[in-house]
Scaffold this motif. Structure first.
Motif, PDB file in Angstrom:
ATOM      1  N   UNK A  47       0.700  -1.160  -0.102  1.00 46.68           N
ATOM      2  CA  UNK A  47       0.010  -0.058   0.185  1.00 46.68           C
ATOM      3  C   UNK A  47       0.767   1.227  -0.080  1.00 46.68           C
ATOM      4  N   UNK A  48       2.416   1.077   0.228  1.00 44.92           N
ATOM      5  CA  UNK A  48       3.098   2.442   0.283  1.00 44.92           C
ATOM      6  C   UNK A  48       2.676   3.199   1.481  1.00 44.92           C
ATOM      7  N   UNK A  49       1.917   2.846   2.381  1.00 42.50           N
ATOM      8  CA  UNK A  49       1.188   3.674   3.400  1.00 42.50           C
ATOM      9  C   UNK A  49       2.643   4.595   3.956  1.00 42.50           C
ATOM     10  N   UNK A  50       3.520   4.038   4.375  1.00 46.39           N
ATOM     11  CA  UNK A  50       4.606   4.740   4.845  1.00 46.39           C
ATOM     12  C   UNK A  50       5.342   5.958   4.106  1.00 46.39           C
ATOM     13  N   UNK A  51       5.476   5.618   2.669  1.00 47.27           N
ATOM     14  CA  UNK A  51       5.828   6.797   1.703  1.00 47.27           C
ATOM     15  C   UNK A  51       4.684   7.844   1.826  1.00 47.27           C
ATOM     16  N   UNK A  52       3.593   7.410   1.861  1.00 49.38           N
ATOM     17  CA  UNK A  52       2.376   8.257   1.411  1.00 49.38           C
ATOM     18  C   UNK A  52       2.398   9.096   2.639  1.00 49.38           C
ATOM     19  N   UNK A  53       2.524   8.497   3.684  1.00 53.37           N
ATOM     20  CA  UNK A  53       2.371   9.641   5.006  1.00 53.37           C
ATOM     21  C   UNK A  53       3.780  10.760   4.889  1.00 53.37           C
ATOM     22  N   UNK A  54       4.786  10.374   4.313  1.00 59.04           N
ATOM     23  CA  UNK A  54       5.935  11.449   4.483  1.00 59.04           C
ATOM     24  C   UNK A  54       5.436  12.355   3.431  1.00 59.04           C
ATOM     25  N   UNK A  55       5.059  12.051   2.249  1.00 58.00           N
ATOM     26  CA  UNK A  55       4.356  12.993   1.188  1.00 58.00           C
ATOM     27  C   UNK A  55       3.539  13.996   1.775  1.00 58.00           C
ATOM     28  N   UNK A  56       2.364  13.161   2.357  1.00 56.04           N
ATOM     29  CA  UNK A  56       1.184  13.845   3.151  1.00 56.04           C
ATOM     30  C   UNK A  56       1.742  14.794   3.915  1.00 56.04           C
ATOM     31  N   UNK A  57       2.527  14.487   4.986  1.00 53.55           N
ATOM     32  CA  UNK A  57       2.775  15.365   5.858  1.00 53.55           C
ATOM     33  C   UNK A  57       3.515  16.544   5.163  1.00 53.55           C
ATOM     34  N   UNK A  58       4.481  16.514   4.436  1.00 54.80           N
ATOM     35  CA  UNK A  58       4.955  17.731   3.694  1.00 54.80           C
ATOM     36  C   UNK A  58       3.972  18.529   3.151  1.00 54.80           C
ATOM     37  N   UNK A  59       2.937  17.957   2.425  1.00 53.85           N
ATOM     38  CA  UNK A  59       1.804  18.507   1.744  1.00 53.85           C
ATOM     39  C   UNK A  59       1.257  19.244   2.774  1.00 53.85           C
ATOM     40  N   UNK A  60       1.108  18.697   3.974  1.00 50.30           N
ATOM     41  CA  UNK A  60       0.128  19.564   5.010  1.00 50.30           C
ATOM     42  C   UNK A  60       0.756  20.722   5.311  1.00 50.30           C
ATOM     43  N   UNK A  71      13.708  10.060   1.087  1.00 48.96           N
ATOM     44  CA  UNK A  71      13.117   9.832   2.399  1.00 48.96           C
ATOM     45  C   UNK A  71      12.130   8.970   2.362  1.00 48.96           C
ATOM     46  N   UNK A  72      11.121   8.874   1.601  1.00 45.93           N
ATOM     47  CA  UNK A  72      10.052   8.052   1.342  1.00 45.93           C
ATOM     48  C   UNK A  72      10.582   6.677   0.887  1.00 45.93           C
ATOM     49  N   UNK A  73      11.650   6.737  -0.055  1.00 49.48           N
ATOM     50  CA  UNK A  73      12.129   5.463  -0.725  1.00 49.48           C
ATOM     51  C   UNK A  73      12.977   4.688   0.482  1.00 49.48           C
ATOM     52  N   UNK A  74      13.762   5.464   1.086  1.00 48.70           N
ATOM     53  CA  UNK A  74      14.365   4.886   2.267  1.00 48.70           C
ATOM     54  C   UNK A  74      13.401   4.112   3.094  1.00 48.70           C
ATOM     55  N   UNK A  75      12.273   4.836   3.618  1.00 50.61           N
ATOM     56  CA  UNK A  75      11.294   4.079   4.596  1.00 50.61           C
ATOM     57  C   UNK A  75      10.911   2.752   4.084  1.00 50.61           C
ATOM     58  N   UNK A  76      10.428   2.940   2.685  1.00 47.36           N
ATOM     59  CA  UNK A  76       9.956   1.735   1.928  1.00 47.36           C
ATOM     60  C   UNK A  76      11.029   0.677   1.808  1.00 47.36           C
ATOM     61  N   UNK A 126      20.054   6.668   0.491  1.00 43.44           N
ATOM     62  CA  UNK A 126      18.983   7.211  -0.070  1.00 43.44           C
ATOM     63  C   UNK A 126      18.996   8.497   0.553  1.00 43.44           C
ATOM     64  N   UNK A 127      18.874   8.574   1.994  1.00 46.94           N
ATOM     65  CA  UNK A 127      18.953   9.838   2.698  1.00 46.94           C
ATOM     66  C   UNK A 127      20.071  10.758   2.470  1.00 46.94           C
ATOM     67  N   UNK A 128      21.390  10.141   2.219  1.00 42.92           N
ATOM     68  CA  UNK A 128      22.482  10.547   1.981  1.00 42.92           C
ATOM     69  C   UNK A 128      22.398  11.355   0.648  1.00 42.92           C
ATOM     70  N   UNK A 129      21.624  11.071  -0.300  1.00 45.33           N
ATOM     71  CA  UNK A 129      21.388  11.282  -1.558  1.00 45.33           C
ATOM     72  C   UNK A 129      20.273  12.471  -1.850  1.00 45.33           C
ATOM     73  N   UNK A 192       6.222   9.954   9.616  1.00 46.62           N
ATOM     74  CA  UNK A 192       5.738  11.214   9.708  1.00 46.62           C
ATOM     75  C   UNK A 192       6.582  12.482  10.199  1.00 46.62           C
ATOM     76  N   UNK A 193       7.266  11.952  11.239  1.00 44.81           N
ATOM     77  CA  UNK A 193       8.112  13.002  11.735  1.00 44.81           C
ATOM     78  C   UNK A 193       9.507  13.452  10.601  1.00 44.81           C
ATOM     79  N   UNK A 194       9.680  12.321   9.641  1.00 44.78           N
ATOM     80  CA  UNK A 194      10.579  12.698   8.723  1.00 44.78           C
ATOM     81  C   UNK A 194      10.083  13.930   7.703  1.00 44.78           C
ATOM     82  N   UNK A 195       8.713  13.502   7.342  1.00 44.46           N
ATOM     83  CA  UNK A 195       8.045  14.442   6.662  1.00 44.46           C
ATOM     84  C   UNK A 195       8.000  16.032   7.448  1.00 44.46           C
ATOM     85  N   UNK A 196       7.815  16.008   8.675  1.00 45.59           N
ATOM     86  CA  UNK A 196       7.789  17.344   9.439  1.00 45.59           C
ATOM     87  C   UNK A 196       9.178  17.833   9.495  1.00 45.59           C
TER      88      UNK A 196
END
Lengths: 297, 297
Positions: A47-60, A71-76, A126-129, A192-196
């Protein structure tokens, strides 16, 4: 940009994420079979829930979600590695994951272990990149620190050990929550905190989002437990009732099915209340919260 | 501070390293059994070659080696995780490591896999925890990036996969070197370059040190292969001749024992020549190079 439907948001960022995952593995100089094993599980759907949370938090925060791509790719990658290792014969010994043969069933146990190791290791790359305009070195180091804490012995891996130790035993609700907060909750919280952090959240905003993450994580797990009883094999991609068969402690076993459904509703409400109190544009995040509470797989 | 004996240098920094490793695991909030499994392998002895290289490189630049403490601990964690996973039944299936039962023999396979996962994850936390006076965020991010590259699919894990694929087959010298450069060389190189980055080396100095690392890594592996033939079980902590028994390609098998000894000498000379050309205080590094060439275990 708002309002946007969850469907179009999900479609757009899932496609970008999946392209980034393929590129990251595809550009590695590595034995072909290892790259195949890594990609097999990364591309097994989900479902890619974790990456979507990163994106959605930044969007918020009104920022461009694309800054969260690495960051989303790293979490997945971390999530996928944990599934590969959890499925191993010496752990849960699962033959199916999302309706497909598990990694070790296709590539053998040794390669599956190494594919998991490689994905975990690659996540930090991924984070380094992350491009400079997405995160300063200071933010990147904070992401590295938080990811290793969330994924490691004090987080996800610790939760997995506690889960194994709790098998075939009756757990208290407190022990069950310890397992879930660590095994799945810490990585959801990290998403969520990564997005924040990428969006430049204040300490107070992060505090509220940690509370949101806590309730979302428990709702996620309770829904999982309910699905194991009420879903169909087609919906959940594995045999129904496997928790009961494996003598796993679950929310329905501890609270009864109605009690578990009530607890799910309570956590969903608390999660949405936390979101509303941030004062951010939380429409996508709220929709994801509902999706987690109502999902069929 | 110079000249200092290799013995006193080793004794001092080994003690500091081992204390840091114990502290890092001891301060984790994690199930007791997981912490025990992590410490069991971290404390199983070993030569601590990689951490000593970090310290010795910083020393060569006339800086205080203590700035490399966390980076050294991180490398030892990665090295230890790789040994735990390599020894697993589905990989090399070894019962003994350094004369002691392997991790999965003591803690079971599932916990051994997770202890390895936790050590790999914790290694990135160690870099995040480097004090500001030892490394800026920019240097830390470079260390994260280099460590994940050296340890991952394009480095150590890739080498392990190539090694598995090469079993029971006759390899060319080129294929054998590919395996060793990745399986052991990349992490040795990382140890040296991490020290150089912490000490503020120039690009030219790093280039020479990469050349040093290349020859040191191959010397290390050739010595390993020779020891497998000429050592005693007591010296090497595992049965003599296990490479031959496992049909592993080795330098002595490809070059003859005399040819392998000559190649060892050639790589040691090239390594020391590279060191001498740096213009740094390389007495400790030179002694470590000799130690690697002459070691009995």
């Amino acid at each position: 940009m708002h309002p946007v439907s969850l469907e179009s948001f999900t479609k757009k960022y899932k496609a970008l994420l999946e392209e980034r995952l393929r590129d990251a593995v595809g550009s590695l100089e590595t034995p072909e079979n290892l790259a195949k094993a890594m990609l097999y599980s990364l591309e097994a759907g989900g479902k890619r829930i974790r990456p979507l949370l990163v994106f959605a938090v930044i969007d918020a925060f009104g920022k461009d979600p694309i800054h969260g791509l690495e960051a989303a790719a790293a979490i997945e990658m971390v999530h996928t590695y944990s599934l590969i290792h959890d499925d191993l014969p010496s752990m849960d010994d699962d033959d199916l994951r999302r309706g497909k043969p598990t990694n070790h069933k296709v590539f053998g146990e040794a390669t599956a272990i190494l594919a998991g190791d490689a994905l975990l290791t690659l996540s930090f790359n991924m984070i380094a990149e992350m491009p400079e305009e997405s995160a300063s070195d200071k933010v990147k180091m904070s992401l590295v620190s938080r990811l290793s804490t969330a994924a490691g012995a004090a987080g996800m891996v610790g939760g997995q050990v506690a889960d194994m130790e709790g098998e075939h035993r009756e757990l208290t609700l407190e022990q069950l929550e310890y397992i879930h907060i660590h095994k799945t909750g810490k990585l959801l919280e990290y998403s969520i905190i990564a997005g924040a952090e990428i969006a430049g959240a204040t300490a107070v905003q992060k505090e509220i989002l940690v509370r949101f993450a806590y309730h979302l994580g428990l709702a996620f797990q309770i829904r999982d437990d309910i699905l194991d009883l009420e879903g169909t094999e087609e919906m959940i991609g594995k045999p129904v009732g496997s928790d009961t068969a494996n003598e796993k402690s679950t929310y329905p076993a501890l609270l009864g099915l109605d009690g578990a459904k009530q607890a799910l509703q309570d956590h969903l409400s608390s999660a949405k209340n936390a979101l509303a109190s941030t004062g951010l544009q939380v429409d996508i995040l709220t929709k994801i919260t509902d999706l987690i509470g109502l999902r069929n797989h």
